[in-house]
Design a protein around this motif. Structure first.
Motif, short mmCIF file in Angstrom:
data_model
loop_
_atom_site.label_atom_id
_atom_site.label_comp_id
_atom_site.label_asym_id
_atom_site.label_seq_id
_atom_site.Cartn_x
_atom_site.Cartn_y
_atom_site.Cartn_z
N SER A 11 0.81 -1.22 0.00
CA SER A 11 0.00 0.00 0.00
C SER A 11 0.84 1.26 0.00
N THR B 41 3.09 3.75 -1.62
CA THR B 41 3.51 4.17 -2.95
C THR B 41 4.40 5.40 -2.83
N SER C 211 2.28 8.43 -1.48
CA SER C 211 1.56 8.29 -0.20
C SER C 211 2.47 8.66 0.96
N GLN D 244 -5.94 3.60 1.96
CA GLN D 244 -5.64 3.02 0.66
C GLN D 244 -6.56 1.83 0.38
N LEU E 54 -6.61 -1.56 -2.13
CA LEU E 54 -5.77 -2.39 -2.99
C LEU E 54 -6.64 -3.43 -3.67
N VAL F 84 -3.70 0.44 -6.73
CA VAL F 84 -3.68 1.00 -5.38
C VAL F 84 -4.27 2.40 -5.47
N LYS F 85 -5.42 2.60 -4.81
CA LYS F 85 -6.09 3.90 -4.82
C LYS F 85 -6.03 4.51 -3.42
N ASP F 86 -5.72 5.82 -3.39
CA ASP F 86 -5.60 6.54 -2.12
C ASP F 86 -6.76 7.52 -2.00
N GLN G 199 -6.81 10.01 0.01
CA GLN G 199 -6.18 11.31 0.29
C GLN G 199 -6.55 11.91 1.64
#
Length: 662
Positions: free
Chosen positions: A194, A196, A199, A226, A228, A240-242, A244
């Motif tokens: 997770s 990156t 991040s 995050q 995954l 992998v999306k954050d 924010q």
């Protein structure tokens, strides 16, 4: 009633707006509806859709007829509400039937989540323990627990296709178990994957959400925000999306018809494509979220908030309205009269780097910043105030830029001279001359002229960015430059004249009359010889530079002290010399024809013709020293046995007397 839109996806909020008290009479309600627009636009889709206290979990039955919201975790075992299991925060488990409470039992440690395995009728409980407790509903007793490597387990899920059981741990790992053999079959380190490059994580990411989709897809949410996406055949995530915000992911759902994934934390619900990772749309409710539920086979989204009131949202793109409220499809046109966009004009988009420059990184996760794409939205007034405090001379710089722009505008109204760019001036001058020659030829021949690179926006950066400056000291340029040396000399003269004019213009702020002289040096018949001499001269210079570089490398090699290296010989092999590897390397560099000739000389290759006219190659494999010794020993053994062997020819069989046996 509110209508918001992001990426041209409309979201209708059906639970916001003013609510009327129950004790009001019908006459007063009608009077309020005439006066107040918000009351008139209000749609009470589900009457009294709120709980006495805050709810943490919300789910819909499989038949789509019942919505359940509770304070604790629960699981619906039937298609309707007739069989429900509740997990309490005091370690108790309650079973409810259609008539009400049925049975109550207790687990050894505090539970956090559980899943139901339909083929075996087992309930799997995870919580503040390294063990996964199993309760069989057919036998009515506890089975041997599964022992994990984690200190505690937060969430779990069971794949509906092949029955794989997965649990998320506080160490940031996901352990997968086979319920048939009760053995662990896989381990994913999600905490490591997770992290990156973009991040920023201040603590160890633990697993907070887990969801299967189909036979091979699994989504995992972490406490650091995050999400995954995994293919079970690989230990590396596909995406992998954050979010924010740095907040724990509370819920994950899949929308198969549009290939979307819905992930929610306490501030926002993001919907993104599971193949490309592109954001489809997002939803920011008024209150913090506890759980999100997607109504089956429809575009309705239900939320459990930090208030007793539940949230209802309708997204027509995701699917139609449920059957019990199909009239929503006819009301969408009326609801679009006053849409409210979520992309605000009064907000400034800033990235994490901008926040660091402004010293506002501590506002991440607060209401002052709204996460969007790879950055945040913040109030434009707050942005200007902070920027003025950080850089008090920003207004003076802005004023100077405006004055400079006004001066440039007034200069543009005058007669324009040939203004060359700051980068690649000689190339620009060459292109200008070629354009003038083309224009002369088109006037004579009336041929359509091609577009110029200087006026093409695609090549604009080549004359603005210093990284595209032509390196005149490079080997390629120095070898090609003598061929155009005479032309470049003329061009340099023109360039000097143009630069002098620009300096005069800056000093006097007036345009000089006339144009620079275009006097050209006379061309001699010995130009070709001069070019050849220039090329030879450049080659000699390059050879001298290469020689100096070789001498410097030789000195460095002599100064370096080589350390002895040791090599280990494999068991059963003998060391001969390094020459064999060198000769083998030379042999591999030769062509196939040369290798065949060498093999034929050594006797390891024989070439013969076949009956059909083709060639037949026979190779004799080389044997190692150990194989040769073994072959020699076997040969000696056979010779010794041959000497010791005695003939059995003198032995003859005798016929026995008596009656034969049948």
């Amino acid at each position: 009633m509110q209508v918001s839109s992001l990426n041209e996806v409309k979201i209708y909020s059906l639970s916001c707006g003013k609510s009327l008290p129950e004790w009001l009479s019908d006459r007063k309600k009608r009077a309020l509806q005439k006066k107040d627009v918000d009351v008139r636009r209000r749609i009470e889709l589900i009457q009294d859709f709120e709980m006495p206290t805050v709810c943490t979990t919300i789910k819909v039955s499989k038949d789509g007829q019942y919505i359940l919201a509770t304070v604790v975790t629960f699981e619906i075992l039937s298609d309707d509400y007739s069989k429900i299991v509740f997990l309490h925060n005091d370690r108790y488990i309650e079973f409810h039937s259609q008539s009400g409470f049925y049975y109550k039992t207790r687990i050894p440690k505090f539970g956090r989540d559980f899943s139901y395995h339909y083929p075996s009728c087992d309930l799997y409980f995870v919580g503040a323990s390294s063990e996964v407790y199993r309760l069989n509903l057919e036998q009515g007793r506890y089975l041997n627990p599964l022992q994990t490597d984690a200190a505690e387990n937060n969430v779990c899920d069971i794949n509906s296709v092949h029955g794989l059981f997965a649990t998320g741990t506080i160490e940031g790992r996901v352990e997968c178990w086979d319920p048939r053999t009760r053995n662990r079959v896989g381990l994913l380190d999600c905490a490591l994957n997770s992290v990156t490059a973009d991040s920023e994580i201040n603590s160890l990411p633990t697993i907070s959400a887990l969801k299967f989709n189909g036979a091979l897809t699994m989504a995992v949410g972490t406490t650091t925000g995050q999400v995954l996406l995994y293919d079970l055949r690989s230990d590396k995530p596909l995406l992998v999306k954050d979010h924010q915000y740095g907040l724990p992911i509370k819920s994950i759902h899949f929308q198969d018809s549009l290939d979307l994934i819905l992930s929610a934390d306490s501030r926002i619900v993001k919907m993104w494509n599971k193949n490309s990772g592109k954001i489809f749309t997002s939803l920011e409710p008024e209150h913090d979220l506890n759980d999100v539920c997607l109504y089956p086979n429809s575009g309705m989204l239900l939320t459990a908030n930090e208030t007793p009131k539940m949230g209802i949202y309708y997204i027509p793109v995701l699917g139609p309205a449920p059957r019990w409220c199909s009239f929503l499809d006819n009301l969408t046109e009326e609801l679009e009269e006053n849409p409210e966009s979520t992309v605000y004009d009064d907000y400034k988009f800033v990235t994490k780097k901008d926040l660091e420059n402004l010293g506002l990184t501590h506002l991440i996760g607060s209401p002052f910043l709204r996460a969007y794409m790879h950055g945040f939205f913040m109030d434009i007034r707050l942005y200007h105030k902070v920027k003025l405090m950080v850089n008090p001379f920003a207004y003076e710089e802005y004023r100077k830029d405006k004055i400079r722009q006004k001066i440039e505008e007034t200069r543009a109204q005058r007669v324009q001279l040939k203004k060359l760019p700051k980068v690649n001036k000689q190339l620009a001058l060459k292109l200008i001359e070629e354009e003038e020659e083309k224009q002369k030829s088109t006037w004579k021949k009336k041929v359509k002229s091609l577009p110029n690179i200087l006026t093409d926006d695609r090549f604009k950066v080549m004359f603005e960015n210093p990284d595209f400056q032509v390196d005149e000291e490079s080997e390629e340029f120095r070898l090609l430059n003598p061929l155009v040396s005479k032309i470049s000399e003329k061009r340099k003269k023109k360039l000097r004249l143009l630069e002098q004019q620009e300096l005069r213009e800056k000093k006097e702020e007036e345009e000089p009359e006339g144009k620079p002289s275009d006097a050209e040096s006379s061309e001699s018949s010995d130009d070709e010889k001069a070019w050849v001499e220039e090329v030879r001269k450049q080659r000699r210079l390059l050879q001298q530079e290469e020689k100096v570089k070789r001498q410097e490398r030789l000195k460095e090699d002599q100064q370096t002290v080589l350390k002895p290296q040791f090599y280990e010989i494999k068991a059963g092999e003998e060391f001969r010399s390094f020459k064999d590897s060198a000769t083998k390397q030379k042999l591999m560099n030769k062509t196939l024809e040369d290798r065949l000739k060498i093999e034929a000389k050594n006797g390891t290759l024989s070439v013969s013709d076949t009956t059909v006219g083709s060639k037949q190659l026979t190779f004799t494999l080389k044997r190692s020293e150990q194989q040769k010794k073994q072959q020699e020993a076997e040969k000696l053994h056979r010779q010794e046995r041959k000497r010791l062997r005695r003939s059995a020819g003198h032995l003859k069989s005798r016929h026995k007397r008596g009656r034969s046996f049948h």
